[in-house]
Design an enzyme around this catalytic site. Structure first.
Site, mmCIF file in Angstrom:
data_model
loop_
_atom_site.group_PDB
_atom_site.id
_atom_site.type_symbol
_atom_site.label_atom_id
_atom_site.label_comp_id
_atom_site.label_asym_id
_atom_site.label_seq_id
_atom_site.Cartn_x
_atom_site.Cartn_y
_atom_site.Cartn_z
ATOM 1 C CE LYS A 15 15.896 49.335 14.609
ATOM 2 N NZ LYS A 15 15.164 49.301 13.367
ATOM 3 C CD GLN A 59 12.548 47.191 11.279
ATOM 4 O OE1 GLN A 59 12.766 47.697 12.366
ATOM 5 N NE2 GLN A 59 13.444 47.174 10.311
ATOM 6 C CG ASP A 82 13.819 54.756 10.267
ATOM 7 O OD1 ASP A 82 14.933 54.522 10.767
ATOM 8 O OD2 ASP A 82 12.944 53.882 10.076
#
Ligand code: NAP
Length: 251
Positions: A15, A59, A82
């Protein structure tokens, strides 16, 4: 555990590399596994209030002693790139999405790019997580985006095959290595394989999806590969959501 840690680390790095390659600033906060919930919440609060950041991604999964829902709720909905915050999930479910979760957004992008018609079709989603299965089912059923008829299956579904064999499009998001073989699909079905499962094969560690690719070849009309299918799209959509967040912050 080591495998999981290495996989997660490679996800962060991939990422960050993508953001770097596009000239976007990104920062990884690597916290110890034993970090307290309070410390994590304080860090999120700090970034929520830092105008130099437009997006925050925690995460998952988090260690058991941390309440993931509490953490997701703590992220500012306007920086929730997200798309897991209830405000963003709610906006999606009423058909006015702001931040759409990256993997489902990437799946919709792939289907659109390859001209896979959803309107009037039957989409069968296997998996109902808030991260993948549920948002994919909402997106494909929205009149403005998919207009498909959607069936969502999960571990409580009895006779899974009865549903998957009806799917014009089958989205496999269950996390079971190579579970869906040719007997689960109808001739010509389009398959989206979301699974990322690390298995041992021929003495080597390898990544496979939830679809048995060899088995469905010749029966499915299309299949996203694993790796290098949905995964890279997820990262691309994270970038897109972050840019969208920066744009929204100017209004
Ligand atoms: P998850 O939270 O574990 O959810 C799995 C879902 O599949 C659950 O709803 C579960 O049902 C259902 N399920 C499990 N076994 C089943 C079975 N035999 N029959 C029917 N349904 C079954 O996983 P997730 O986070 O959604 O991820 C799913 C997979 O996608 C994983 O392999 C993950 O690594 C991968 N993934 C890939 C990306 C990407 O970028 N490509 C992103 C996210 C996830 P219950 O709800 O009843 O437990």
């Amino acid at each position: 555990m080591l495998e999981k840690t290495l996989l997660l680390r490679s996800i962060f790095v991939t990422k960050q590399k993508k953001f770097d390659s596009l000239g976007l600033k990104s920062e990884i906060y690597r916290l110890e596994e034993g970090v307290s919930e309070g410390e994590l919440l304080r860090l999120i609060d700090q970034i929520n209030n830092d105008d130099t950041f437009h997006g925050i991604l925690v995460q998952l999964p988090l260690p058991d002693h941390i309440d993931s829902q509490k953490v997701i709720h703590a992220i500012s909905p306007t920086k929730d790139v997200d798309g897991f915050h209830p405000e963003n999930a709610g906006l999606l479910s009423i058909g006015t999405p702001r931040f759409v979760p990256c993997t489902p957004k990437g799946i919709m992008y792939i289907l659109k790019h390859f001209n896979v018609e959803l309107d009037g079709k039957h989409v069968v989603v296997v998996g109902r997580s808030n991260i993948v299965g549920r948002p994919v089912s909402v997106l494909s059923s929205l009149k403005s985006l998919g207009n498909a008829t959607v069936t969502i299956c999960h571990s409580g579904t009895s006779d899974l095959k009865q549903f998957t064999t009806q799917g014009d499009i089958v989205v496999a998001a269950m996390g079971s290595p190579e579970f869906l073989d040719a007997s689960f699909i109808k001739e010509g079905a389009c398959l989206v394989d979301v699974g990322i499962n690390r298995i041992e094969r021929d003495g080597k560690s390898t990544i496979v999806g939830d679809v048995n690719q060899a088995s469905v070849m010749g029966k499915a009309s299309a299949l996203t590969p694993v790796p290098k299918g949905v995964g890279p799209m997820t990262i691309a959509m994270l970038v897109e959501n972050t840019v969208l967040s920066a744009e929204l912050s100017l209004n």
